[in-house]
Design a protein around this motif. Sequence first.
Motif, mmCIF file in Angstrom:
data_model
loop_
_atom_site.group_PDB
_atom_site.id
_atom_site.type_symbol
_atom_site.label_atom_id
_atom_site.label_comp_id
_atom_site.label_asym_id
_atom_site.label_seq_id
_atom_site.Cartn_x
_atom_site.Cartn_y
_atom_site.Cartn_z
ATOM 1 N N GLY A 149 78.671 -57.585 -41.370
ATOM 2 C CA GLY A 149 79.611 -57.856 -40.285
ATOM 3 C C GLY A 149 80.922 -57.115 -40.360
ATOM 4 N N THR A 150 81.005 -56.097 -41.214
ATOM 5 C CA THR A 150 82.289 -55.422 -41.391
ATOM 6 C C THR A 150 82.381 -54.084 -40.668
ATOM 7 O OG1 THR A 150 81.549 -54.398 -43.467
ATOM 8 C CG2 THR A 150 82.652 -56.547 -43.623
ATOM 9 N N THR A 151 81.274 -53.608 -40.102
ATOM 10 C CA THR A 151 81.272 -52.357 -39.336
ATOM 11 C C THR A 151 80.270 -52.474 -38.188
ATOM 12 O OG1 THR A 151 79.541 -51.349 -40.720
ATOM 13 C CG2 THR A 151 81.841 -50.913 -41.339
ATOM 14 N N GLY A 152 80.303 -51.515 -37.263
ATOM 15 C CA GLY A 152 79.268 -51.371 -36.243
ATOM 16 C C GLY A 152 79.003 -52.606 -35.414
ATOM 17 N N MET A 153 77.728 -52.865 -35.164
ATOM 18 C CA MET A 153 77.348 -53.971 -34.295
ATOM 19 C C MET A 153 77.717 -55.317 -34.883
ATOM 20 S SD MET A 153 73.767 -52.792 -32.486
ATOM 21 C CE MET A 153 72.946 -52.024 -33.879
ATOM 22 N N GLY A 154 77.692 -55.432 -36.201
ATOM 23 C CA GLY A 154 78.076 -56.686 -36.828
ATOM 24 C C GLY A 154 79.534 -57.020 -36.592
ATOM 25 N N LEU A 155 80.400 -56.028 -36.734
ATOM 26 C CA LEU A 155 81.824 -56.257 -36.500
ATOM 27 C C LEU A 155 82.104 -56.513 -35.027
ATOM 28 C CD1 LEU A 155 84.724 -56.382 -37.492
ATOM 29 C CD2 LEU A 155 84.838 -53.887 -37.329
ATOM 30 N N ALA A 156 81.423 -55.798 -34.137
ATOM 31 C CA ALA A 156 81.599 -56.031 -32.698
ATOM 32 C C ALA A 156 81.232 -57.459 -32.336
ATOM 33 C CB ALA A 156 80.756 -55.045 -31.895
ATOM 34 N N ALA A 157 80.132 -57.950 -32.910
ATOM 35 C CA ALA A 157 79.719 -59.338 -32.667
ATOM 36 C C ALA A 157 80.744 -60.310 -33.232
ATOM 37 C CB ALA A 157 78.344 -59.583 -33.280
ATOM 38 N N ALA A 158 81.283 -59.992 -34.401
ATOM 39 C CA ALA A 158 82.291 -60.859 -35.006
ATOM 40 C C ALA A 158 83.529 -60.952 -34.114
ATOM 41 C CB ALA A 158 82.665 -60.319 -36.386
ATOM 42 N N ILE A 159 83.952 -59.823 -33.571
ATOM 43 C CA ILE A 159 85.120 -59.815 -32.681
ATOM 44 C C ILE A 159 84.850 -60.667 -31.444
ATOM 45 C CG2 ILE A 159 86.521 -58.347 -31.176
ATOM 46 C CD1 ILE A 159 86.118 -56.108 -33.306
ATOM 47 N N ALA A 160 83.639 -60.546 -30.893
ATOM 48 C CA ALA A 160 83.284 -61.337 -29.705
ATOM 49 C C ALA A 160 83.268 -62.832 -30.023
ATOM 50 C CB ALA A 160 81.928 -60.885 -29.176
ATOM 51 N N LEU A 161 82.679 -63.195 -31.155
ATOM 52 C CA LEU A 161 82.635 -64.609 -31.549
ATOM 53 C C LEU A 161 84.041 -65.145 -31.804
ATOM 54 C CD1 LEU A 161 79.543 -64.439 -33.909
ATOM 55 C CD2 LEU A 161 79.727 -65.973 -31.945
ATOM 56 N N LYS A 162 84.852 -64.351 -32.477
ATOM 57 C CA LYS A 162 86.220 -64.781 -32.773
ATOM 58 C C LYS A 162 87.010 -64.995 -31.503
ATOM 59 C CE LYS A 162 89.733 -65.887 -35.116
ATOM 60 N NZ LYS A 162 90.676 -64.892 -35.606
ATOM 61 N N SER A 163 86.803 -64.123 -30.498
ATOM 62 C CA SER A 163 87.528 -64.246 -29.234
ATOM 63 C C SER A 163 87.186 -65.536 -28.503
ATOM 64 C CB SER A 163 87.242 -63.047 -28.334
ATOM 65 O OG SER A 163 85.918 -63.107 -27.805
ATOM 66 N N LYS A 164 86.031 -66.110 -28.850
ATOM 67 C CA LYS A 164 85.594 -67.366 -28.234
ATOM 68 C C LYS A 164 85.922 -68.580 -29.096
ATOM 69 C CE LYS A 164 83.590 -65.127 -24.837
ATOM 70 N NZ LYS A 164 84.105 -65.175 -23.452
#
Length: 261
Positions: free
Chosen positions: A13-28
């Motif tokens: 979850g620290t780069t690429g699609m994992g990090l993008a998903a983390a940012i989306a989850l965090k925003s929610k």
Amino acid sequence: MDFKNTTYIIMGGTTGMGLAAAIALKSKGANLMVVGRNPSNCKKSEEILGQDSISMDGDATNPKTIKKAIQKTHETFGYITGLFHVAGGSGRKWGDGALDQITLEGWNKTMELNLTSLMLSNQGIINYFLEHKTPGTILNMGSVLGYSPSPKYFTTHAYAAAKSAIIGFSKSIAAYYATHNIRINVIAPSLFVTPMAQRAVKDDKILEFLKTKQPLDGGRPGVSEDINNAVLMFLHPNSNFITGQVLAVDGGWSISEGQYG
């Protein structure tokens, strides 16, 4: 879609699609633990994600990594809602390729990186859910190459085998743990702009091929954020009637013939 009072571990979850998903989850509103191999990427991801997010460096193929991640996440946030396993990658540098050329090291490393790591993280979080007698959700990262091959430009047979196995593994455990209200699903991306895909996305012939192979939105490679809606849907607690499913996020790859240039 509200994710307040939820907590997720993202392996890879620290780069690429994992990090993008983390940012989306965090925003929610979700609490997050992101795990990656590179300590500097872990530090950067914590800075990006901010409050109520933690990171940990570790090798997903080491069984101690998921155990430590679960323990640290539970101690920090309490009950863990779910796991998103993204960690994996190409085995080309070890000898993955066409079957007549695959090395045993290439086969074993590719399986370890993509399949064994996923089994370990799934096993760890399943045991956590069972121990705490709570429902939970797992989302696994597959690939369209697991069931929709492209022989001219994407010939890594060990990788395809591993990604195909992820589907069978995920469906099998989804069936077994359904009575515990533990859900397991898979998303299957096509060619995305990620650190792993640099060979392909810098090849003009492959980019031309993509125009007819994944023709949506101009026939472009995917970007990490393109998976976010699927990730949010599968991981949200309200998706409690969905399990054992595979969703292609592929720009039309799996339904398009593709024309070679």
